[in-house]
Design a protein around this motif. Sequence first.
Motif, short mmCIF file in Angstrom:
data_model
loop_
_atom_site.label_atom_id
_atom_site.label_comp_id
_atom_site.label_asym_id
_atom_site.label_seq_id
_atom_site.Cartn_x
_atom_site.Cartn_y
_atom_site.Cartn_z
N GLU A 1 0.29 -15.82 1.16
CA GLU A 1 -1.16 -15.68 1.17
C GLU A 1 -1.55 -14.29 0.66
N GLU A 2 -0.79 -13.30 1.08
CA GLU A 2 -1.07 -11.94 0.64
C GLU A 2 -0.88 -11.84 -0.88
N SER B 1 0.85 -1.19 0.00
CA SER B 1 0.00 0.00 0.00
C SER B 1 0.89 1.23 0.00
N PHE C 1 -4.99 -21.63 -2.45
CA PHE C 1 -6.19 -21.94 -1.66
C PHE C 1 -7.19 -22.77 -2.47
N GLU C 2 -6.71 -23.32 -3.60
CA GLU C 2 -7.59 -24.11 -4.45
C GLU C 2 -7.07 -25.52 -4.60
N ARG C 3 -7.82 -26.28 -5.36
CA ARG C 3 -7.37 -27.66 -5.64
C ARG C 3 -7.11 -27.79 -7.13
N LEU D 1 -7.32 -11.03 -7.05
CA LEU D 1 -8.26 -9.92 -7.20
C LEU D 1 -8.01 -9.18 -8.51
N ALA E 1 -3.79 -13.42 -2.62
CA ALA E 1 -5.04 -12.65 -2.48
C ALA E 1 -5.12 -11.54 -3.52
N TYR E 2 -4.05 -10.75 -3.65
CA TYR E 2 -4.15 -9.57 -4.51
C TYR E 2 -3.93 -9.90 -5.99
N LYS F 1 4.40 -9.54 2.15
CA LYS F 1 4.57 -10.00 3.53
C LYS F 1 4.37 -11.50 3.68
N TYR G 1 -14.31 -18.27 -0.69
CA TYR G 1 -14.84 -19.57 -0.28
C TYR G 1 -16.37 -19.55 -0.37
N ARG H 1 -0.85 -0.56 -4.04
CA ARG H 1 -1.83 -1.66 -4.23
C ARG H 1 -3.23 -1.09 -4.52
N GLU I 1 -6.94 -9.89 4.19
CA GLU I 1 -6.82 -10.98 3.22
C GLU I 1 -7.64 -12.19 3.68
N LYS J 1 -17.46 -19.79 -3.91
CA LYS J 1 -17.20 -21.14 -4.44
C LYS J 1 -18.28 -22.13 -3.99
#
Lengths: 335, 335, 335, 335
Positions: free
Chosen positions: B186-187, B151, B215-217, B194, B190-191, B183, C163, B154, C155, C166
Amino acid sequence: MSVIFPEGREFEFVAIGRLCIDLNANEINRPMEQTMTFTKYVGGSPANITIGMSRLGRKTAFIGKIADDQMGRFIHGYLTREGIDTRNVVTDKTGAVTGLAFTEIKSPTDCSILMYRDNAADLKLSPTEVSEELIASSRMLLVSGTALAASPSREAALLALDYARKHGTVVVLDIDYRPYTWKSPEETAAYCNLAAEKSDIIVGTREEFDQMERFERNPDRSDRYTAEKWFGCKAGIVIIKHGKEGSIAYTKDGGEHRARSFPAKVVKTFGAGDSYAAGFLHGLLSGWTIERSMEFGSAAACIVISSHSCSDAMPTETQVKDYIERCERGEITAG
Amino acid sequence: MSVIFPEGREFEFVAIGRLCIDLNANEINRPMEQTMTFTKYVGGSPANITIGMSRLGRKTAFIGKIADDQMGRFIHGYLTREGIDTRNVVTDKTGAVTGLAFTEIKSPTDCSILMYRDNAADLKLSPTEVSEELIASSRMLLVSGTALAASPSREAALLALDYARKHGTVVVLDIDYRPYTWKSPEETAAYCNLAAEKSDIIVGTREEFDQMERFERNPDRSDRYTAEKWFGCKAGIVIIKHGKEGSIAYTKDGGEHRARSFPAKVVKTFGAGDSYAAGFLHGLLSGWTIERSMEFGSAAACIVISSHSCSDAMPTETQVKDYIERCERGEITAG
Amino acid sequence: MSVIFPEGREFEFVAIGRLCIDLNANEINRPMEQTMTFTKYVGGSPANITIGMSRLGRKTAFIGKIADDQMGRFIHGYLTREGIDTRNVVTDKTGAVTGLAFTEIKSPTDCSILMYRDNAADLKLSPTEVSEELIASSRMLLVSGTALAASPSREAALLALDYARKHGTVVVLDIDYRPYTWKSPEETAAYCNLAAEKSDIIVGTREEFDQMERFERNPDRSDRYTAEKWFGCKAGIVIIKHGKEGSIAYTKDGGEHRARSFPAKVVKTFGAGDSYAAGFLHGLLSGWTIERSMEFGSAAACIVISSHSCSDAMPTETQVKDYIERCERGEITAG
Amino acid sequence: MSVIFPEGREFEFVAIGRLCIDLNANEINRPMEQTMTFTKYVGGSPANITIGMSRLGRKTAFIGKIADDQMGRFIHGYLTREGIDTRNVVTDKTGAVTGLAFTEIKSPTDCSILMYRDNAADLKLSPTEVSEELIASSRMLLVSGTALAASPSREAALLALDYARKHGTVVVLDIDYRPYTWKSPEETAAYCNLAAEKSDIIVGTREEFDQMERFERNPDRSDRYTAEKWFGCKAGIVIIKHGKEGSIAYTKDGGEHRARSFPAKVVKTFGAGDSYAAGFLHGLLSGWTIERSMEFGSAAACIVISSHSCSDAMPTETQVKDYIERCERGEITAG
C-alpha cells in the motif's frame, strides 16, 4: 593447572556468535577505492577460531544464526566441509542479511575493515535457539564479545554462559570489541563485564580491558589489577595483549607468562588474534604449559598473517610445527 | 510532440536517487554459493542511466547521497571521471553505508540480486539537500522509484518533483520497484502514484503499474486504462514494458508505439532497462520520433546485456549505431 | 459558489484522523503541577469537528482507529451516542494506546497541552482500512493534518483524498499542525502540501501556511500569494487565521471575506478552531454565504471557549443562534 | 542475621528505577469506560517504597529520571516534600514523557491498570547518571525489575548493582514484573536472573520466579529449590509471595518464615506489595526478627489497600502500630 577441562565430552570446543563473510581485496597495498575485485571467505572471529580448532584436529561445533540467502548457505556449507558440527547453526526467517567485512590492505601494517552489520543475521540468535545439550556435551565454550552487542544475541550468549556454568564447561571469553552495533561505551562495558564474571579464560587487548574498566579506578592501567579482579570472580587465566610488545597470560596462582615470538612475512594483520586463540586453546587442551601453548598460538598467527585470507589460512598442527622448526632453522625471516 | 523539453539550460539531464555498488560474480552460470570472486562497479538504476546519458554525449548531473567511506568515494570518483556534475552528490555524516547489490547469474535467463539496503546512504538524502537551482538548470529530471522507498529520501524526491514543475523541467519517472525498504504494498502504491501524477514520462513494467493500481479497478490490466489515467494528470508518454513481448509507448495524442528489437548474445539481463532508458531519452532529446528513440534504446540495451557489467558497459552513440548496423548486416545473432 | 457539494449522498460529513482523549484540568488558573484531578473527554480535532457537525444536525461518519482498551471503547461509545456512524472506526490489534492530551490552563490566555502521542492507535490506520464506499457516500471529507504525521495513517489519509477526488466528494483540509510525531519541518511541509493540492477548502493559521511555504519565496507572508497558489490546484476556498485579528476566507473568484466576531467570557482557548470549523462547514452545507457561515462559526467558537470542555461543549444550531441573539441584545460581554 | 547492613552511612535507603504518575479513578466499582475523573499521584513501585520508607522515618534517596514537563516537576516536588534526597533524580532532555498508570477498580478484587510506558523518561536513565557516591553512602539499595526492562536504564541498574557490591551496600531486588517494554519472556528471565545473582534480598511472586526459571528444571515449582539457587549466589533472604495464601521468607540458614495477616476493608489491591516491602525493610533495618518485620509489612499493606491511593497512603510507624493494636482489639474486620 589454572583451568581444568571436563573429560568424556562429545565435543572439545563449541563457539557461539558471529558468522559472517569476509570480502578480501585481491589488489592490495592500495586504498580500497582502487581495489576492483574481492574474494569471499567465511569470517567472524568465533567462526575463524572454530575453523582453526577443527584444522588442529579438534572436534568442534558452532552455535549461531545465518541469513536465509546464498551467503548463509555458503557459510553453512563451508563449516560442514571443515567437519564442524552445525546442528545448532539456525537459519533466520526475518529477512536478516549476512554480516560483511570488506578488507582494505594499504600496507602490511595499515589495514582496515569496512563493516556491514545492520540487520545482521548472527545478532538475531535467540535464547530459545541455544542448545543446552550441546554446551553440556562440550569441554569448552568460546563466547565472542560481538555476540553481546545487541539483543537477542546478547541474551542468547548470556544464557550459554549459564548453561556452561551449570554443566562445568570451561568458558573462554574473547572480548573482540568492534565499534559497531553497540549503542554506547557504557553498554559495552556493562555486558563485557557481565560475561567476564562468568568466564574461566578471558582474552583481550589492553584497550579492551580499559574500556571494561571505565566505571572503575585503574589509573595506571595495571594488568595485574585487571587480572586480579577477574580471578576474584571465576577466571583462571587472563590474557592481555599489548600489540607489538606481545601478550601476557596471567594465571590465578600468581603466574605471569610470556611466549617468544616468530618472524613472519606479513601480508596483513587480520586474523592474527583468531589463529593465536585457536593455537593457544589447542595447546591447553593438549595439556601443554601456558608458555608452550602461547608459542604455538604465535606460530599459528604468523602463518595466517603471511596469507591473504583468515579462515582459509588456518593451519593444521603439522603446519604450525613445521613453521616453528623452519623458524628455528632460520629459514623464515621478517619481511 | 508529446513532451517538450525546455531550451537554454546548462544541463540536459539530472537524476535523483540511488547510488550504490554492484558486486558482480566473476564466475558465472552457477549459484552464488559457488562464486568466489566479485568485481565492483557503480550501480543503482538512476546512476546507470546517468552514466549512460553521459556516454551518449549529454551534459548530466546527479542529486544523491553517498556514504563517508571507501565505497562512497569510489562512486564519487567514478561519476566525476564520467563527466557527471557531482555538486549535488552530498556525503552522509550519520554512519550510513553504501547500498550493495551482489549479482547471481545462474544462466543468461536466471539472474537474481542479493541486496544490502539497510541503513543505505542514498535513502538519507533530505529535502534541504536538493538544489532547486540545479533542477531549474536542467532540461529533464529523472526520478527513480527507489528514492521514494523511505524517508527522508522520499520527501527529497517529492520536493524535486515540485521544483521541476515550478521551473518547467521535464520529469521522467522510472518506477524501478524493488521489494526492499518499502514497508507495505500500500505504501509503494501511494508514493509511486503521487510521483506519477507529477511526471511527464512514466516508465514501468506491467507488474509495476498493476501494483500502483491496487486501489483501483482495472481487472483486465488494460494498458490503455493505465496510460489514460496518467494522461489525465501531467503525463505525455507512458511506457509499459511487457518483458519478452516488448515495450509499448503510449502518447497523449492517442498514439501507441512499438519498436523492433535486436538480437543479442545475452550474458545476463541486469541493466537492460537502464540502458534502454538512457537510449530512449537520448533519442527524445535529439528530437527523434518515439519509434526511433525506442529502437535506439533497444540496441543500447542489447550491448549492456551482452556484457558483464551494467554501468561500465553503457555505450556511446557510435557504439549503438554500430550495433544497429551490424544487426542490419546480420553480423549479430542471438546466442 | 466557490465549492459545490454533491447531492444525494447518505452522509453529509465524514472525517478521517485523530481520535483521542482529553484530560482537562479540573482545578484551573494554575500550573498543571498543582492540578490534582482531571476530567476525561473525547478529543482530537477531527473528532471534535465531527461531534460539532452531528450536534448541528448533520449526518456524519468517522474513519479512524482506536486502541483495544478502555479508552478506545469509551471513544467508540461516545461517538455512537452522538449519532456518528462508526462502521469505519476500527480497533487496533498491535498494542497501540489512545493518544492523550492533558490540558493546562494557567489563565484564559495562557493555555498549553501535554501530549502523549507515542504508539498512538490513530496513527496506525492503514490504507486497506479506509472505506472507499463511505467516502463515495459522503458530501464532504475532512482531513486533519495530524493524520499525515506518520505512516501508515499518512498513506491512509492520502488514499482517502484520492477516493474523494474520484467520487467528487468535497475535501476540507484542516492543517492542524502539532509538533509531535513529525520528524522534521521539511517532512511536515511535504505532506501538508501534497494534501493541500488535492483539497477544495483549506483551513490553517498564517504560521501553518508559512511552514508549508518553507521551500518557496513568499517573503512578505502574503495571504493572497498563498491563496492563489492553492487556487491554481483544486481549492475554491482558503481560510487563513490571524489569531486575534480574525480569519480571512479567500475564494477562487477573487473574494476576500471577514466576519464579525462576538464577545465571550473565555475559560480557555482550546477547541475554538474546531467549533469554528464545524459552524462554518455547517453554514456552507446550508447554502449560506461565506460571511454568514464564518459568523456562525465564530459564535460556535465563543460557546466552546466559554466552557470547560471541547467535544462536550459543541453547540446545537439553536444554541448558536441563541448566542448570536444574546450578543445582539448586549447580554454577553467579554470578560 | 541473614543480611547485615553496613553502619555509618548517610542514607538508610536508596532506590533506583521507575518514577511515574498514577491516575486513579475517582468513580470506582465500575469499568474505566464509565470513570469520568481521575486523581493524580506519584507512582511506580520503587517510588512508592521510597515514600513509604521516608514516612517510616528512614533517611532516603532516589536514583531516577523524570520528564522535562509538568508531570516530571510534580514528581520532583512531591519527593522533595517527602524528605527524599533527589540529587540523583535527573531530568530527561530527549523529549521522553512520564510513564502513566490509569487504575480501573471494578471491585475490590477486580482491579487492573492501563499503562503508558512508550518513551518513558525513567527508562532513559543511563549508567553515567548513576552516582557511585550515593550508593556508597547508603545502607541499602532497592532495585526494581522494571528498571531492567529496557536500555539504557537496564545498564544503569546493572551498574548500580556493581557499585553496591563494591561498597557493601545491601541489595534488595523487587522483581516487579510488568508485561510492558520487555521484548520477550526470555529477555525478562535473562536480566532478572542477572540482577538476582547480585542481590542480598529477593522479593517476588511465585509466578515471577517461575518466569525466571524458564531455562531450568523446577517442574514442581518448589520454593525451596528457588531459594537455594539464590543462596548459592549472594542472597540471604528470598521472599516468595503466594497471593492470598501469604508470603514465605526463606533464609540462608534454612529458615522458613511466615507472618500472621490482618483484616482490612479493601478498596483495591494496588500498592499492597509496595507498602509491604517498605514495612518489612523498615523492620529489618530496625533489627527486628523476620517474622516481626513481615507482620509490620502486612499491617502497612492493609492500610494502603484500605485507601484510594498508593504513594499518598503510605503510613507512618505510629499508624502501622496503631493499626496492629486496633486489629488486636478486634476493631478492624475484613469488609
